[in-house]
Design a protein around this motif. Structure first.
Motif, PDB file in Angstrom:
ATOM      1  N   LEU A 151      51.776  -4.736  48.218  1.00 22.21           N
ATOM      2  CA  LEU A 151      52.135  -3.885  47.085  1.00 22.21           C
ATOM      3  C   LEU A 151      51.582  -4.533  45.820  1.00 22.21           C
ATOM      4  O   LEU A 151      51.850  -5.707  45.574  1.00 22.21           O
ATOM      5  N   GLY A 183      61.950   2.312  55.575  1.00 19.91           N
ATOM      6  CA  GLY A 183      61.415   2.750  56.879  1.00 19.91           C
ATOM      7  C   GLY A 183      61.977   1.900  57.998  1.00 19.91           C
ATOM      8  O   GLY A 183      63.046   1.295  57.864  1.00 19.91           O
ATOM      9  N   TYR A 184      61.251   1.862  59.109  1.00 16.02           N
ATOM     10  CA  TYR A 184      61.708   1.161  60.316  1.00 16.02           C
ATOM     11  C   TYR A 184      62.035  -0.301  60.038  1.00 16.02           C
ATOM     12  O   TYR A 184      63.121  -0.775  60.352  1.00 16.02           O
ATOM     13  N   ILE A 185      61.054  -1.008  59.472  1.00 11.97           N
ATOM     14  CA  ILE A 185      61.237  -2.451  59.296  1.00 11.97           C
ATOM     15  C   ILE A 185      62.340  -2.732  58.289  1.00 11.97           C
ATOM     16  O   ILE A 185      63.226  -3.555  58.520  1.00 11.97           O
ATOM     17  N   GLU A 188      65.851  -2.030  59.752  1.00 14.81           N
ATOM     18  CA  GLU A 188      66.240  -2.965  60.825  1.00 14.81           C
ATOM     19  C   GLU A 188      66.501  -4.355  60.260  1.00 14.81           C
ATOM     20  O   GLU A 188      67.536  -4.972  60.520  1.00 14.81           O
ATOM     21  N   GLU A 204      63.398   2.681  47.734  1.00 16.11           N
ATOM     22  CA  GLU A 204      62.479   3.579  48.446  1.00 16.11           C
ATOM     23  C   GLU A 204      61.796   4.507  47.449  1.00 16.11           C
ATOM     24  O   GLU A 204      62.443   5.083  46.579  1.00 16.11           O
ATOM     25  N   TYR A 205      60.500   4.660  47.610  1.00 15.55           N
ATOM     26  CA  TYR A 205      59.696   5.469  46.692  1.00 15.55           C
ATOM     27  C   TYR A 205      60.061   6.961  46.771  1.00 15.55           C
ATOM     28  O   TYR A 205      60.183   7.634  45.755  1.00 15.55           O
ATOM     29  N   PRO A 211      60.789   8.772  56.162  1.00 20.65           N
ATOM     30  CA  PRO A 211      60.168  10.073  55.843  1.00 20.65           C
ATOM     31  C   PRO A 211      59.790  10.947  57.040  1.00 20.65           C
ATOM     32  O   PRO A 211      59.807  12.161  56.896  1.00 20.65           O
ATOM     33  N   GLY A 273      54.998  -0.205  55.019  1.00 13.69           N
ATOM     34  CA  GLY A 273      54.037   0.320  55.980  1.00 13.69           C
ATOM     35  C   GLY A 273      53.058  -0.731  56.462  1.00 13.69           C
ATOM     36  O   GLY A 273      53.072  -1.876  55.990  1.00 13.69           O
ATOM     37  N   VAL A 351      62.259   5.073  68.001  1.00  7.22           N
ATOM     38  CA  VAL A 351      63.619   4.525  67.934  1.00  7.22           C
ATOM     39  C   VAL A 351      63.743   3.565  66.758  1.00  7.22           C
ATOM     40  O   VAL A 351      62.868   2.727  66.556  1.00  7.22           O
TER      41      VAL A 351
HETATM   42  P1  NAI Z   1      57.410   2.775  57.578  1.00  4.58           P
HETATM   43  O1  NAI Z   1      56.241   3.650  57.457  1.00  4.58           O
HETATM   44  O2  NAI Z   1      58.387   2.995  58.669  1.00  4.58           O
HETATM   45  O3  NAI Z   1      58.261   2.839  56.220  1.00  4.58           O
HETATM   46  C1  NAI Z   1      57.725   2.491  54.992  1.00  4.58           C
HETATM   47  C2  NAI Z   1      58.610   3.070  53.904  1.00  4.58           C
HETATM   48  O4  NAI Z   1      58.183   2.537  52.673  1.00  4.58           O
HETATM   49  C3  NAI Z   1      58.514   4.573  53.799  1.00  4.58           C
HETATM   50  O5  NAI Z   1      59.810   5.109  53.717  1.00  4.58           O
HETATM   51  C4  NAI Z   1      57.726   4.785  52.508  1.00  4.58           C
HETATM   52  O6  NAI Z   1      58.058   5.973  51.845  1.00  4.58           O
HETATM   53  C5  NAI Z   1      58.150   3.564  51.702  1.00  4.58           C
HETATM   54  N1  NAI Z   1      57.218   3.154  50.665  1.00  4.58           N
HETATM   55  C6  NAI Z   1      55.870   3.176  50.687  1.00  4.58           C
HETATM   56  N2  NAI Z   1      55.378   2.678  49.540  1.00  4.58           N
HETATM   57  C7  NAI Z   1      56.434   2.314  48.770  1.00  4.58           C
HETATM   58  C8  NAI Z   1      56.578   1.741  47.497  1.00  4.58           C
HETATM   59  N3  NAI Z   1      55.526   1.416  46.767  1.00  4.58           N
HETATM   60  N4  NAI Z   1      57.827   1.496  47.032  1.00  4.58           N
HETATM   61  C9  NAI Z   1      58.916   1.827  47.767  1.00  4.58           C
HETATM   62  N5  NAI Z   1      58.826   2.382  48.985  1.00  4.58           N
HETATM   63  C10 NAI Z   1      57.609   2.623  49.499  1.00  4.58           C
HETATM   64  O7  NAI Z   1      56.820   1.288  57.561  1.00  4.58           O
HETATM   65  P2  NAI Z   1      57.471  -0.113  57.944  1.00  4.58           P
HETATM   66  O8  NAI Z   1      58.959  -0.043  57.917  1.00  4.58           O
HETATM   67  O9  NAI Z   1      56.790  -1.107  57.082  1.00  4.58           O
HETATM   68  O10 NAI Z   1      57.010  -0.306  59.422  1.00  4.58           O
HETATM   69  C11 NAI Z   1      55.625  -0.396  59.723  1.00  4.58           C
HETATM   70  C12 NAI Z   1      55.303   0.219  61.047  1.00  4.58           C
HETATM   71  O11 NAI Z   1      55.885  -0.531  62.078  1.00  4.58           O
HETATM   72  C13 NAI Z   1      55.809   1.627  61.145  1.00  4.58           C
HETATM   73  O12 NAI Z   1      54.725   2.454  61.434  1.00  4.58           O
HETATM   74  C14 NAI Z   1      56.799   1.619  62.257  1.00  4.58           C
HETATM   75  O13 NAI Z   1      56.584   2.722  63.105  1.00  4.58           O
HETATM   76  C15 NAI Z   1      56.526   0.321  63.001  1.00  4.58           C
HETATM   77  N6  NAI Z   1      57.788  -0.275  63.421  1.00  4.58           N
HETATM   78  C16 NAI Z   1      58.455   0.295  64.445  1.00  4.58           C
HETATM   79  C17 NAI Z   1      59.676  -0.191  64.836  1.00  4.58           C
HETATM   80  C18 NAI Z   1      60.396   0.475  65.940  1.00  4.58           C
HETATM   81  O14 NAI Z   1      59.773   1.201  66.706  1.00  4.58           O
HETATM   82  N7  NAI Z   1      61.694   0.306  66.041  1.00  4.58           N
HETATM   83  C19 NAI Z   1      60.286  -1.340  64.170  1.00  4.58           C
HETATM   84  C20 NAI Z   1      59.510  -1.847  63.084  1.00  4.58           C
HETATM   85  C21 NAI Z   1      58.298  -1.327  62.749  1.00  4.58           C
END
Ligand code: NAI
Length: 467
Positions: A151, A183-185, A188, A204-205, A211, A273, A351
């Protein structure tokens, strides 16, 4: 020069599964990995260690707050974070060693070093042990995964400002953890540290969390997490982070524009993300096309613009999920062996391992509405499920969406205990083209959480028994 039918670059769930499947089908396979251990992000610094900490922190939370109600008095509960982390590391080691064992069993050669594609049929490996080796390959598979998105204005040091990697190894429980990204991470890891005692604020943005999730389910998740003590600042962007000795001051602005505010905390987790990780892989030189977001372009057979080079998983478009990568790995291996490998993208479960978990498969209500598909919805709350009550886990519901005319199941969204496991029932139903009535008429054991799935299927037809 060593020569193989298939050289896989990356040993995450996509790469190692592809390597094993190809070997099972009689191909000679090498898998190149630059980490000292196999298993990729998922096993080393992702899914597996985070689930170990989720499990431990859930037990800590239960011992601290829920045992009493069950008639179990344990006195005051104390956290031993060093032991919790040591257990997590052991879990990771057992898993990465497991892949090592499977490679040996299937005669897949692990080549430990950094791979670069130097031609349509050649991978050069800078070996971790020193020196280099060139591998000849009839086919090359890019399974290099993804890396955290950074970021602007927020510099990650993996101490005070961390990605999921640093978030898994904090040496103390932060007093105040700010998670950027709902988001996911974020949810969790926020849950882990929240249960261990941190105040957690999610910034969250967008004006909603998660989303891509079904809207009603996301709202319910947010409400439950708030009840657990997590707070949310939606529609907010982080423009700057100032690290001081005592902590971090974040400068926030409304996403829609407006006056800036500040937020102080000890640790910031950046979880906005992930991006495909193909740095220094030699893609441009060899002519492998990527899209503007850096994702390797592939056709329906996972073939890149260079016919002998394939790509799967987080490196290509689609959900960044380990099991999606695994299925793509199997499909590529089977195609290379002359079989008909295929991935059904309409049925990829997702999940979130919060407590309660969220499990989804198929289309959301928002997607069905946008596509103009007429559907029926059946919903059943866990408060009305005997087993959930006995377990003391009654938050959430099962929602099944079925085609209005044909009754075919189009999607399911479960928030509740074991949702990640329960969702598999619907995934199988969808793979078999089942109707909601098929699910409803299937005998479900009593008393189980799965009965809530059956009841939701009955509710699609307006006739649940226990509601
Ligand atoms: P994510 O895509 O799930 O969530 C990212 C969040 O950050 C979104 O809600 C987005 O709107 C928000 N965001 C984006 N830019 C922003 C900003 N500048 N300021 C504030 N909020 C902002 O990504 P995350 O949590 O980083 O996970 C990465 C990937 O890893 C995902 O694609 C996910 O599917 C995968 N993952 C899957 C898991 C599972 O299957 N249980 C566990 C952890 C990760």
């Amino acid at each position: 020069m060593a020569s193989y039918d298939l050289v896989v670059i990356g040993s995450g769930p996509g790469g190692y599964v592809a390597a094993i499947r190809a070997a099972q089908l009689g191909l000679s396979v090498a898998c190149v990995e630059k980490r000292p251990t196999l298993g990729g992000t998922c096993l080393n610094i992702g899914c597996i260690p985070s689930k170990a900490l989720l499990q431990s922190s859930e037990r800590f939370e239960a011992a601290s707050h829920q045992f009493k109600e069950h008639g179990i008095d344990v006195g005051s509960v104390k956290l031993n974070l060093t032991q919790m982390m040591a257990r997590k590391d052991k879990v990771v080691e057992a898993n990465t060693k497991g892949v090592e064992f499977l490679f040996k069993k299937n005669k897949v050669r692990a080549v430990m070093g950094t791979g670069t594609i130097i031609g349509p049929n050649q991978v050069k490996v800078a070996l971790n042990a020193g020196g280099e080796e060139v591998l000849d390959a009839k086919a090359i598979l890019i399974a290099t995964g993804s890396d955290s998105v950074s970021l602007p204005g927020v510099t990650v040091d993996e101490q005070r400002i961390v990605t999921s990697t640093g978030g898994l190894t904090l040496s103390a429980v932060p007093k105040h953890l700010v998670v950027i990204g709902g988001g996911y991470i974020g949810l969790e890891m926020g849950s882990v540290w929240g249960r261990l005692g941190a105040k957690v604020t999610v910034v969250e943005y967008l004006d909603r969390i998660t989303p891509t999730m079904d809207g009603e389910t996301a709202k319910t998740l947010q409400r439950i997490l708030e009840k657990q003590g997590m707070s949310f600042q939606l529609g907010t962007k982080v423009v700057k982070a100032d690290t001081k000795k005592s902590g971090v001051t974040l400068t926030l602005e409304p996403a829609a524009g407006g006056a800036a505010t500040t937020l102080d905390c000890d640790v910031v987790l950046v979880a906005v993300g992930r991006r495909p990780y193909t740095d220094n892989l030699g893609l441009q030189a060899v002519g492998v096309a990527v899209d503007p977001r850096g994702r390797v372009t592939v056709d329906h057979h996972f073939r890149t613009s260079v016919p002998s080079i394939y790509a799967i998983g987080d490196a290509i478009p689609g959900a960044m999920l380990a099991h999606k990568a695994e299925d793509e790995g199997v499909a590529v291996a089977e195609q290379l062996a002359g079989k008909a490998g295929h991935v059904n993208y309409a049925v990829i479960p997702a999940v979130i391992y919060t407590s309660p978990e969220v499990g989804s498969v198929g289309q959301t209500e928002e997607e069905l509405k946008a596509a103009g598909i007429a559907y029926k919805s059946g919903k059943f709350p866990f408060t009305a499920n005997g087993r959930a009550r006995a377990n003391g886990m009654t938050d959430g519901f099962v929602k099944i969406l079925a085609d209005k005319t044909t009754d075919r199941v189009l999607g399911a969204h479960i928030i509740g205990p074991e949702a990640g496991t329960l969702i598999a029932e619907i995934a199988i139903a969808m793979e078999f083209g089942a109707s909601a009535e098929d699910v409803a008429r299937t005998c479900h054991a009593h008393p189980t959480l799965n009965e809530a799935v059956k009841e939701a299927a009955l509710a699609v037809d307006g006739r649940p028994i226990h509601m």
